[in-house]
Scaffold this motif. Sequence first.
Motif, PDB file in Angstrom:
ATOM      1  N   ILE A  31       9.210  -7.534   5.030  1.00 27.26           N
ATOM      2  CA  ILE A  31       7.450  -7.836   4.794  1.00 27.26           C
ATOM      3  C   ILE A  31       7.124  -8.589   5.973  1.00 27.26           C
ATOM      4  O   ILE A  31       5.845  -8.634   6.368  1.00 27.26           O
ATOM      5  CB  ILE A  31       7.675  -8.805   3.612  1.00 27.26           C
ATOM      6  N   GLU A  32       8.092  -9.056   7.023  1.00 28.11           N
ATOM      7  CA  GLU A  32       7.370  -9.838   8.099  1.00 28.11           C
ATOM      8  C   GLU A  32       7.633  -9.032   9.503  1.00 28.11           C
ATOM      9  O   GLU A  32       7.568  -9.436  10.627  1.00 28.11           O
ATOM     10  CB  GLU A  32       8.360 -11.159   8.321  1.00 28.11           C
ATOM     11  N   THR A  33       8.095  -7.847   9.384  1.00 27.52           N
ATOM     12  CA  THR A  33       8.448  -6.805  10.555  1.00 27.52           C
ATOM     13  C   THR A  33       7.300  -6.093  10.914  1.00 27.52           C
ATOM     14  O   THR A  33       6.727  -5.451  10.142  1.00 27.52           O
ATOM     15  CB  THR A  33       9.542  -5.906  10.208  1.00 27.52           C
ATOM     16  N   PRO A  34       6.993  -6.373  12.294  1.00 26.35           N
ATOM     17  CA  PRO A  34       5.509  -6.003  12.806  1.00 26.35           C
ATOM     18  C   PRO A  34       5.760  -4.228  12.697  1.00 26.35           C
ATOM     19  O   PRO A  34       6.737  -4.150  13.150  1.00 26.35           O
ATOM     20  CB  PRO A  34       5.460  -6.456  14.281  1.00 26.35           C
ATOM     21  N   GLY A  35       4.701  -3.581  12.476  1.00 24.13           N
ATOM     22  CA  GLY A  35       4.654  -2.182  12.638  1.00 24.13           C
ATOM     23  C   GLY A  35       5.551  -1.506  11.275  1.00 24.13           C
ATOM     24  O   GLY A  35       5.525   0.052  11.242  1.00 24.13           O
ATOM     25  N   ARG A  71      -1.825  -4.509   7.953  1.00 30.94           N
ATOM     26  CA  ARG A  71      -2.504  -6.081   8.506  1.00 30.94           C
ATOM     27  C   ARG A  71      -2.459  -6.037  10.052  1.00 30.94           C
ATOM     28  O   ARG A  71      -2.013  -4.915  10.716  1.00 30.94           O
ATOM     29  CB  ARG A  71      -1.360  -7.219   8.154  1.00 30.94           C
ATOM     30  N   GLU A  72      -2.767  -6.975  10.616  1.00 31.34           N
ATOM     31  CA  GLU A  72      -3.056  -6.933  12.084  1.00 31.34           C
ATOM     32  C   GLU A  72      -1.596  -6.686  13.032  1.00 31.34           C
ATOM     33  O   GLU A  72      -1.807  -6.120  14.050  1.00 31.34           O
ATOM     34  CB  GLU A  72      -3.686  -8.342  12.624  1.00 31.34           C
ATOM     35  N   ASP A  73      -0.780  -7.147  12.215  1.00 33.66           N
ATOM     36  CA  ASP A  73       0.687  -6.820  12.795  1.00 33.66           C
ATOM     37  C   ASP A  73       1.195  -5.350  12.529  1.00 33.66           C
ATOM     38  O   ASP A  73       2.141  -4.959  13.165  1.00 33.66           O
ATOM     39  CB  ASP A  73       1.704  -7.712  12.401  1.00 33.66           C
ATOM     40  N   GLY A  74       0.234  -4.650  11.719  1.00 30.01           N
ATOM     41  CA  GLY A  74       0.814  -3.150  11.620  1.00 30.01           C
ATOM     42  C   GLY A  74       1.516  -2.996  10.526  1.00 30.01           C
ATOM     43  O   GLY A  74       1.916  -1.863  10.051  1.00 30.01           O
ATOM     44  N   ASN A  75       2.040  -3.921   9.652  1.00 29.97           N
ATOM     45  CA  ASN A  75       2.777  -4.009   8.595  1.00 29.97           C
ATOM     46  C   ASN A  75       1.796  -3.848   7.261  1.00 29.97           C
ATOM     47  O   ASN A  75       0.874  -4.413   7.200  1.00 29.97           O
ATOM     48  CB  ASN A  75       3.630  -5.313   8.388  1.00 29.97           C
ATOM     49  N   ASN A  76       2.190  -2.988   6.242  1.00 29.58           N
ATOM     50  CA  ASN A  76       1.504  -2.901   5.062  1.00 29.58           C
ATOM     51  C   ASN A  76       2.142  -3.333   3.851  1.00 29.58           C
ATOM     52  O   ASN A  76       1.714  -2.806   2.831  1.00 29.58           O
ATOM     53  CB  ASN A  76       0.733  -1.459   5.198  1.00 29.58           C
ATOM     54  N   VAL A  77       3.223  -4.099   3.807  1.00 26.71           N
ATOM     55  CA  VAL A  77       3.882  -4.513   2.594  1.00 26.71           C
ATOM     56  C   VAL A  77       3.324  -5.559   1.914  1.00 26.71           C
ATOM     57  O   VAL A  77       2.807  -6.262   2.389  1.00 26.71           O
ATOM     58  CB  VAL A  77       5.498  -4.948   2.970  1.00 26.71           C
ATOM     59  N   ASN A  78       2.835  -5.084   0.719  1.00 20.63           N
ATOM     60  CA  ASN A  78       2.136  -6.109  -0.155  1.00 20.63           C
ATOM     61  C   ASN A  78       3.051  -6.670  -1.408  1.00 20.63           C
ATOM     62  O   ASN A  78       3.519  -5.885  -2.242  1.00 20.63           O
ATOM     63  CB  ASN A  78       0.956  -5.308  -0.922  1.00 20.63           C
ATOM     64  N   LEU A  79       3.555  -7.760  -0.960  1.00 23.01           N
ATOM     65  CA  LEU A  79       4.459  -8.444  -1.751  1.00 23.01           C
ATOM     66  C   LEU A  79       4.136  -8.327  -3.416  1.00 23.01           C
ATOM     67  O   LEU A  79       5.152  -8.212  -4.229  1.00 23.01           O
ATOM     68  CB  LEU A  79       4.814  -9.960  -1.460  1.00 23.01           C
ATOM     69  N   ASP A  80       3.084  -8.770  -3.717  1.00 21.68           N
ATOM     70  CA  ASP A  80       2.427  -8.632  -5.213  1.00 21.68           C
ATOM     71  C   ASP A  80       2.894  -7.032  -5.854  1.00 21.68           C
ATOM     72  O   ASP A  80       3.498  -6.937  -6.852  1.00 21.68           O
ATOM     73  CB  ASP A  80       1.092  -8.775  -5.280  1.00 21.68           C
TER      74      ASP A  80
END
Length: 113
Positions: A31-35, A71-80
């Motif tokens: 979830i916190e990994t960029p890209g 997101r700005e960091d390129g990650n799109n994981v949505n925890l919900d």
Amino acid sequence: MFEDVTSVTLHAALDGLAKRQRVIADNIANIETPGFLAGRVSFEDALRTAVAAGDPGSAPISVARSLEPTREDGNNVNLDHEVLSNVDTGLRYQTMLRATDDKFGLLRSVIRG
């Protein structure tokens, strides 16, 4: 030994749901990994088609990267989304296990007479 359509279908469904659980866990872990782009598992439509054709064992399990906005960091994981999907997948897995158990319970009853 158990190659009937029902057994093979239940096995294929359990495989697909287990794969989905692993992908959800991977998504949450990253979830916190960029890209990182979340993975999505699909197998239900393929399984439905394969069952209709009489060959549920041929249903593929596909994993694709999500095309949802990042997101700005390129990650799109949505925890919900991942948590809800995990709960839904867990309930479906339990249902398939129950169906498998019921099937074997019927076989035990028939064997015992």
